[in-house]
Design a protein around this motif. Structure first.
Motif, mmCIF file in Angstrom:
data_model
loop_
_atom_site.group_PDB
_atom_site.id
_atom_site.type_symbol
_atom_site.label_atom_id
_atom_site.label_comp_id
_atom_site.label_asym_id
_atom_site.label_seq_id
_atom_site.Cartn_x
_atom_site.Cartn_y
_atom_site.Cartn_z
ATOM 1 N N ASP A 53 0.849 -1.179 0.000
ATOM 2 C CA ASP A 53 0.000 0.000 0.000
ATOM 3 C C ASP A 53 0.890 1.237 0.000
ATOM 4 O O ASP A 53 2.115 1.142 0.011
ATOM 5 N N HIS A 54 0.291 2.393 0.000
ATOM 6 C CA HIS A 54 1.039 3.654 0.026
ATOM 7 C C HIS A 54 1.523 3.965 1.436
ATOM 8 O O HIS A 54 0.704 4.034 2.350
ATOM 9 N N PRO A 55 2.821 4.174 1.614
ATOM 10 C CA PRO A 55 3.325 4.552 2.935
ATOM 11 C C PRO A 55 3.087 6.040 3.176
ATOM 12 O O PRO A 55 3.014 6.834 2.234
ATOM 13 N N TRP B 176 10.633 8.819 -0.959
ATOM 14 C CA TRP B 176 11.659 8.137 -1.754
ATOM 15 C C TRP B 176 11.379 6.653 -1.933
ATOM 16 O O TRP B 176 12.174 5.940 -2.526
ATOM 17 N N GLU B 177 10.249 6.172 -1.428
ATOM 18 C CA GLU B 177 9.889 4.761 -1.577
ATOM 19 C C GLU B 177 9.113 4.550 -2.884
ATOM 20 O O GLU B 177 8.376 5.425 -3.329
ATOM 21 N N THR B 178 9.241 3.376 -3.456
ATOM 22 C CA THR B 178 8.525 3.036 -4.683
ATOM 23 C C THR B 178 7.016 3.133 -4.501
ATOM 24 O O THR B 178 6.298 3.551 -5.401
ATOM 25 N N MET B 179 6.528 2.789 -3.337
ATOM 26 C CA MET B 179 5.089 2.763 -3.105
ATOM 27 C C MET B 179 4.524 4.097 -2.636
ATOM 28 O O MET B 179 3.342 4.188 -2.308
ATOM 29 N N TYR B 180 5.328 5.158 -2.642
ATOM 30 C CA TYR B 180 4.812 6.489 -2.320
ATOM 31 C C TYR B 180 3.633 6.780 -3.255
ATOM 32 O O TYR B 180 3.635 6.389 -4.417
ATOM 33 N N ALA B 181 2.618 7.446 -2.744
ATOM 34 C CA ALA B 181 1.344 7.593 -3.448
ATOM 35 C C ALA B 181 1.390 8.429 -4.730
ATOM 36 O O ALA B 181 0.449 8.385 -5.512
ATOM 37 N N GLY C 236 9.375 12.553 -15.326
ATOM 38 C CA GLY C 236 10.824 12.419 -15.319
ATOM 39 C C GLY C 236 11.368 11.507 -14.229
ATOM 40 O O GLY C 236 12.528 11.120 -14.270
ATOM 41 N N GLU C 237 10.561 11.125 -13.277
ATOM 42 C CA GLU C 237 11.019 10.319 -12.145
ATOM 43 C C GLU C 237 11.339 8.892 -12.579
ATOM 44 O O GLU C 237 10.579 8.269 -13.309
ATOM 45 N N THR C 238 12.489 8.379 -12.122
ATOM 46 C CA THR C 238 12.889 7.001 -12.408
ATOM 47 C C THR C 238 13.264 6.233 -11.143
ATOM 48 O O THR C 238 13.527 5.043 -11.209
ATOM 49 N N LEU C 239 13.280 6.881 -9.996
ATOM 50 C CA LEU C 239 13.763 6.241 -8.772
ATOM 51 C C LEU C 239 12.889 5.098 -8.285
ATOM 52 O O LEU C 239 13.334 4.244 -7.520
ATOM 53 N N LYS C 240 11.650 5.027 -8.738
ATOM 54 C CA LYS C 240 10.761 3.958 -8.302
ATOM 55 C C LYS C 240 10.995 2.650 -9.055
ATOM 56 O O LYS C 240 10.346 1.651 -8.792
ATOM 57 N N ARG C 241 11.930 2.634 -9.977
ATOM 58 C CA ARG C 241 12.273 1.392 -10.666
ATOM 59 C C ARG C 241 12.917 0.402 -9.702
ATOM 60 O O ARG C 241 12.874 -0.799 -9.922
ATOM 61 N N SER C 242 13.542 0.909 -8.657
ATOM 62 C CA SER C 242 14.172 0.071 -7.632
ATOM 63 C C SER C 242 13.393 0.211 -6.333
ATOM 64 O O SER C 242 12.997 1.313 -5.964
ATOM 65 N N LEU C 243 13.207 -0.893 -5.633
ATOM 66 C CA LEU C 243 12.482 -0.851 -4.375
ATOM 67 C C LEU C 243 13.327 -0.232 -3.276
ATOM 68 O O LEU C 243 14.517 -0.503 -3.166
ATOM 69 N N ALA D 281 14.024 0.464 0.935
ATOM 70 C CA ALA D 281 14.057 -0.423 2.101
ATOM 71 C C ALA D 281 12.660 -0.611 2.683
ATOM 72 O O ALA D 281 12.279 -1.719 3.076
ATOM 73 N N GLY D 282 11.869 0.451 2.732
ATOM 74 C CA GLY D 282 10.513 0.341 3.259
ATOM 75 C C GLY D 282 9.631 -0.541 2.399
ATOM 76 O O GLY D 282 8.751 -1.248 2.904
#
Length: 108
Positions: free
Chosen positions: A49-51, A56-61, A66-73, A75-76
């Motif tokens: 779910d959305h934290p 900076w987490e992939t599951m942020y809502a 341009g964002e690419t940081l969610k390609r990697s999971l 720690a949360g």
């Protein structure tokens, strides 16, 4: 067990496929990276779910152009996934696969 899911991406939004994650953002584009948001959406398939307050987490809502940081999971994300698994699998046996997006996705 098996999980079956359908994911639909809005064709009215501007999409692109970045060449990689880079520094987490492609500042020169006002389009959404398909792999970035697909990784997030597929996380829901695994029960994530959305934290709250975890930008900076992939599951942020929210996703951004341009964002690419969610390609990697983050720690949360991996902690949240492990917490939902049976104890014998929480040690890392199960992992959410990296999203590999090829030319078949072009045109979204």
């Amino acid at each position: 067990g098996e999980i079956e899911s359908d994911t639909v991406f809005n064709t009215r939004l501007p999409w692109f496929i970045a060449s990689g994650e880079g520094d987490g953002c492609v500042e020169s584009t006002a389009r959404y990276d398909l792999a970035n948001l697909a990784t997030h959406e597929f996380g829901h398939t695994y029960g994530l779910d959305h934290p709250a307050n975890a930008r900076w987490e992939t599951m942020y809502a929210f996703g951004f152009t341009g964002e690419t940081l969610k390609r990697s999971l983050g720690a949360g994300d991996t902690d949240g996934h492990a917490a939902g698994l049976p104890r014998d699998r929480a040690a890392g046996e199960s992992r959410i696969a990296e999203v590999q997006v090829g030319t078949a996705a072009t045109g979204l």
